[in-house]
Scaffold this active site. Structure first.
Site, PDB file in Angstrom:
ATOM      1  N   LYS A 109      10.795  31.967 -52.729  1.00 51.58           N
ATOM      2  CA  LYS A 109      10.408  32.673 -51.502  1.00 51.58           C
ATOM      3  C   LYS A 109      10.076  34.139 -51.826  1.00 51.58           C
ATOM      4  CE  LYS A 109      12.468  34.143 -47.049  1.00 51.58           C
ATOM      5  NZ  LYS A 109      13.621  33.996 -46.135  1.00 51.58           N
ATOM      6  N   ASP A 157      11.243  41.086 -44.366  1.00 54.83           N
ATOM      7  CA  ASP A 157      11.473  40.174 -43.248  1.00 54.83           C
ATOM      8  C   ASP A 157      12.064  40.923 -42.064  1.00 54.83           C
ATOM      9  OD1 ASP A 157      11.987  38.093 -41.555  1.00 54.83           O
ATOM     10  OD2 ASP A 157      13.597  37.197 -42.759  1.00 54.83           O
ATOM     11  N   LYS A 183      14.842  40.927 -35.853  1.00 50.60           N
ATOM     12  CA  LYS A 183      16.241  41.025 -36.285  1.00 50.60           C
ATOM     13  C   LYS A 183      16.893  42.262 -35.678  1.00 50.60           C
ATOM     14  CE  LYS A 183      15.839  38.930 -40.887  1.00 50.60           C
ATOM     15  NZ  LYS A 183      16.839  37.880 -40.677  1.00 50.60           N
ATOM     16  N   ASP A 243      14.176  40.027 -49.555  1.00 50.97           N
ATOM     17  CA  ASP A 243      13.866  38.659 -49.152  1.00 50.97           C
ATOM     18  C   ASP A 243      12.825  37.995 -50.067  1.00 50.97           C
ATOM     19  OD1 ASP A 243      14.682  36.644 -47.458  1.00 50.97           O
ATOM     20  OD2 ASP A 243      13.218  37.084 -45.885  1.00 50.97           O
ATOM     21  N   ASP A 281      11.971  34.105 -37.058  1.00 55.30           N
ATOM     22  CA  ASP A 281      12.790  34.635 -38.155  1.00 55.30           C
ATOM     23  C   ASP A 281      13.129  33.535 -39.176  1.00 55.30           C
ATOM     24  OD1 ASP A 281      14.156  36.459 -39.633  1.00 55.30           O
ATOM     25  OD2 ASP A 281      15.930  36.542 -38.325  1.00 55.30           O
ATOM     26  N   GLU A 330      11.324  32.038 -41.197  1.00 53.64           N
ATOM     27  CA  GLU A 330       9.975  32.053 -41.780  1.00 53.64           C
ATOM     28  C   GLU A 330       9.953  31.601 -43.240  1.00 53.64           C
ATOM     29  OE1 GLU A 330      11.941  34.579 -41.868  1.00 53.64           O
ATOM     30  OE2 GLU A 330      11.705  35.060 -43.982  1.00 53.64           O
ATOM     31  N   ARG A 339      11.255  29.063 -44.708  1.00 52.17           N
ATOM     32  CA  ARG A 339      10.962  27.626 -44.810  1.00 52.17           C
ATOM     33  C   ARG A 339       9.496  27.336 -44.518  1.00 52.17           C
ATOM     34  NH1 ARG A 339      15.541  26.434 -40.445  1.00 52.17           N
ATOM     35  NH2 ARG A 339      16.373  28.263 -41.492  1.00 52.17           N
TER      36      ARG A 339
END
Ligand code: BES
Ligand code: ZN
Ligand code: ZN
Length: 507
Positions: free
Chosen positions: A273, A278, A285, A296, A355, A357, A359
């Site tokens: 990833k 993020d 968030k 991230d 959020d 995201e 995946r």
């Protein structure tokens, strides 16, 4: 910092500061066979008055003591030492370096025979020593004011210049040297991974991540291909493309290929990833610790760093790396809750929380990796906050239905002295991710087991029959100093790289 390998004593090598290691002592007297008698006398005094007994991470200086052939002596405690416990060595070397740094020592020698006492594989011992030194030496200070205005003021300490590993005259020099070289490659890869993570979102964008990959791969046998936004769209990577829409930064898809074995050997695929920041997107968030979401992309950085190390170690394997890279921002074109996209493999997904995201971008990357017909796929991602709740920063959670693969991974983690923990992934978790208006939805229908349902979501994009394991490094990707002295207090850890290298080495 340079790391050299030298034969002979501190005296013979003109070393004025020597580091000696001792195991934890108990009983009425010290047991230190083979150690310089004068140094034993000093240590005995400290032992009897209770100031030093060789406990883990304990240190004691004997400055201007002129014993054991050196002017200054630093003694480092290793704690309880078991045969072939290489973490004791890695940690001991790191603690030594840290203490030398605090003492503003520029050059020092490490007495290897005291550090390697219980190691059977001396090449591996040299490797982990070098790893410990380099991991400890890492400092993300490039954006801090330079105190000396570029001039080297002798009074200013500029960090450690050189460490000499002092080997016994009878030791197999080539063997040790090989270990040192491997340790240097692995240590450098970890530092590289950490720097990518520590660099903030404004300076580490998807395109910078791709550029850094291209630059780092120069001179190695790795071929790097980078897809831009238009190509990503054309390639039907709906997840990666969609997540990127909320940001002014264009996404990238980074493909790395290393061929160290014959063409008939199927490659191992690594997927990571690469979310360079993020914010959560429209499902934004909370602001507390949001800065940490610059990390991230640690899964992606783990892939890139592992690929670099494998190529430099010249391992006889074929490996491919895939890093979907994007920001997750709440711009005007951002994904909205309820939006539906089609992933590369044709599976449709309802986005109920923007959020979740990671995946989404991994869905396309896993589908693309599957198309390359690899022998197996490993992926790494800072995927879920639930992982941090479940395992904290001690263990990386591993999800796989393939018990044989899990066993191999566990063996690699043990060999690398990293902690992993197998986590559940079942059909029940898959059922929780079924969508209402699309094939899947990106969050679970039920509360709890958030890391397992995330893993179940990813599974839908891995072609059936390809062994696959998912590593959630949300807890272990950064801030691990409370576990390991060689990890930065605040910063990326580089966790998992050592395990992945061991895994690939044993393939
Ligand atoms: N990058 C985060 C996961 C994360 C959170 C890693 C905290 C490290 C520390 C991920 O994209 C995310 O936000 N996941 C959500 C998923 C949820 C909405 C189902 C989470 O874990 O809260
Ligand atoms: Zn998120
Ligand atoms: Zn994320």
């Amino acid at each position: 910092m340079q790391i050299h390998l030298n034969k002979g004593s501190a005296n013979e090598n003109n070393i004025s500061t020597l580091v000696v290691f001792i195991s934890q002592q108990s009983g009425a007297k010290l047991t230190l066979p083979g150690m310089d008698k004068d140094l034993v006398a000093f240590l005995n005094e400290a032992y009897l008055d209770g100031t030093f007994s060789g406990n883990k991470d304990e240190t004691i200086w004997f400055r201007n003591s002129n014993v054991a052939g050196a002017e200054h002596i630093l003694v480092v405690g290793l704690g309880e030492v078991k045969t072939n416990d290489y973490e004791v060595i890695r940690r001991g070397a790191a603690v030594a370096l840290n203490t030398l740094k605090s003492g503003k020592i520029k050059k020092a020698g490490l007495d290897l025979s005291s550090l390697f006492k219980s190691a059977k594989d001396l090449s591996k011992a040299a490797q982990v020593t070098t790893e410990g030194l380099l991991m400890m030496d890492y400092d993300f200070d490039i954006y801090k004011a330079k105190k000396d205005n570029g001039k080297k003021d002798k009074k200013v300490f500029h960090g450690i210049e050189a460490i000499s590993l002092l080997a016994d005259k009878k030791s197999n020099f080539n063997n040790l040297k090989k270990g040192l070289e491997a340790g240097q490659i692995i240590g450098d890869a970890i530092s590289f991974c950490r720097r990518l993570g520590d660099t903030p979102g404004n300076l580490m964008t998807p395109s910078t991540l791709a550029d850094e990959t291209v630059k780092a791969a120069k001179g190695t046998k790795i071929k790097v291909t980078v897809w831009d936004k238009a190509r990503i769209k054309k390639e039907k990577m709906g997840g990666l493309f969609g997540v990127s829409l909320g940001s002014s930064q264009d996404p990238r898809f980074i493909i790395m290929e290393y061929k160290g074995a014959g063409a008939s050997k199927k490659p191992i695929a690594l997927v990571g990833k690469g979310l360079t920041f993020d914010s959560g997107g429209i499902s934004i968030k909370p602001s507390q610790s949001m800065d940490e979401m610059k990390y991230d992309m640690q899964g992606g950085a783990t892939v890139i760093a592992t690929m670099l190390a494998i190529a430099k170690l010249k391992l006889k394997v074929n490996v491919m790396g895939f890093v979907p890279a994007t920001e997750n921002m709440p711009g005007p074109s951002a994904n909205k809750p309820g939006d539906i996209f089609t992933a590369r493999n044709g599976v449709t997904v309802e986005i109920l929380n923007t959020d979740a995201e990671g995946r989404l971008i991994l869905s396309d990357a896993l589908a693309y990796a599957s198309e390359q017909k690899p022998q197996l796929i490993l992926d790494a991602a800072t995927l879920t906050g639930a992982m941090v709740i479940a395992l904290g920063n001690t263990h990386t959670g591993v999800f796989s239905r393939d018990d044989k693969l899990i066993k191999k991974i566990q063996g690699a983690a043990d060999a690398a002295d990293e902690l992993i923990w197998p986590m559940p992934l079942t059909d029940y978790h898959v059922a929780d991710m079924k969508g209402t208006h699309a094939d899947l939805q990106n969050i679970s229908n039920f509360r709890g087991a958030g890391s397992s349902t995330a893993a179940a979501f990813l599974e839908s994009f891995v072609e059936k029959g390809i062994p696959w394991a998912h590593f959630d490094i949300a807890g272990t990707g950064w801030n691990q100093a409370n576990r390991y002295p060689y990890c930065p207090k605040k910063g990326a850890s580089g966790a998992l790289i050592r395990t992945w290298i061991e895994f690939i080495k044993s393939h």
